[in-house]
Design a protein around this motif. Structure first.
Motif: not given
Ligand code: BTN
Length: 342
Positions: A200-201, A240-242, A341
């Motif tokens: 998921e990144k 950071k979250n991607k 989501e």
């Protein structure tokens, strides 16, 4: 022998030792140079970042996990076909604005497109790495693989059995990266059109650009730029979250030269028609993780809207179903997509 050639051959000898020592005397005699010249070449390699230990009794030892991008090590690991085509055409920069920009700087005339077909430009660091939609591509030093390939379709067509359609080049490049990563034990997925994800990144992005001949309305050259985040490094807050990496900090990783050689070999063979286009596009569809999912479409111009991703067309377009049940085909580069989501 020129200094550059000496250090290149010495590096090759050190690599062949697989972590065992190479005596200064043997190196000097094989290269037909003095031991002082060997010492100088070693200093040059060390300056380039190679981890070489010197011992008075044994000689010079290259740490086998030394991970500096290097033309020779990439070439040594190419498939036979890619080796024939790309030998002497791989250029590595310590730092550069963008490898796509560098490739473009080589393309001033139609003759250049032919001359530099199958040339690769790598950088250890990009100061102005570019992504799609005029975004930047974060390219920190020695942590990733940032490279661009020049392809001249006319040259491929002269020699290949069947070249895939140019409109599929980006999708096919994503398949080439995924195939290479799968061989290395990863399970990558594609987010249409050209983002590659791991857990998921995003770990890889691809930016293809064409130089069009306006008279014949054909692509004189295509530049395929690929950026892979290989080793974990500090990311700016907005990423950071991607963004993700193939390898966690301090994990034992496959050397970037080897990963690069796998991707080059797969990519060149695919572009030169080693596999039927429909087979590659079927592989693309299998790797795609948005089919059947609700998505948000952000057109380049205009308002965003939600839809369902239904299929990938044989030319790599995304087929969507809009809220009112209408089917639409989104062409590569026309939109970007945000996954909702689940
Ligand atoms: C994207 O994710 O939007 C595409 C990113 C493409 C990055 C690669 S790194 C090598 C080449 N040089 C660039 O400036 N961009 C591409």
């Amino acid at each position: 022998m020129k200094e550059k050639e000496t250090s290149k051959r010495l590096l090759q000898m050190l690599l062949e030792q697989n972590g065992n020592a190479l005596s200064g005397e043997k190196a000097a005699s094989d290269l037909n140079i003095s031991r002082v010249s060997v010492w100088k070449a070693i200093q040059k390699l060390k300056k380039e970042g190679y981890d070489i230990k010197s011992s008075t009794n044994k000689g010079y030892t290259l740490n086998p996990s030394s991970d500096i991008l290097n033309e020779t090590e990439i070439e040594n690991n190419l498939s036979d076909f890619a080796k024939k085509l790309c030998s002497g055409k791989i250029k590595i920069f310590k730092t550069i604005d963008s490898t796509n920009n560098e490739a473009k700087r080589f393309l001033n005339t139609p003759a250049d497109a032919k001359k530099f077909n199958a040339s690769f430009f790598f950088a250890e660091h990009q100061s102005a790495g570019r992504g799609r939609f005029f975004r930047t591509f974060y390219s920190p030093k020695e942590a990733g693989l940032y490279f661009s390939l020049i392809i001249c379709p006319e040259i491929i067509l002269q020699s290949a059995k069947k070249m895939p359609n140019i409109s599929c080049f980006t999708a096919i490049s994503a398949v080439a990266v995924c195939r290479s990563l799968r061989v290395l034990g990863f399970n990558p997925k594609i987010k249409w059109v050209n983002d590659i994800y791991l857990d998921e990144k995003k770990v890889c992005g691809i930016l293809s650009e064409a130089i069009i001949n306006m008279e014949s309305s054909s692509a004189q050259a295509v530049i395929i730029g690929i950026g892979i985040n290989v080793k974990e490094t500090n990311l700016p807050p907005e990423l950071k979250n991607k963004a993700g990496f193939l390898y966690k900090k301090d994990a034992v990783s496959i050397k970037r030269n080897i990963i690069a050689a796998f991707v080059i070999s797969n990519l060149i063979e695919m572009l030169y028609g080693f596999y039927p286009q429909n087979e590659l596009m079927a592989e693309y569809k299998d790797l795609s993780f948005i089919i059947g999912k609700k998505i948000q479409v952000l057109p380049f111009y205009g308002k965003s809207y939600t839809a369902t991703a239904v299929d990938i067309s044989p030319s790599g377009s995304l087929i969507i179903k809009t809220a009112n049940g209408e089917k639409q085909e989104l062409v590569s580069g026309e939109v970007s997509i945000i996954l909702n989501e689940p």
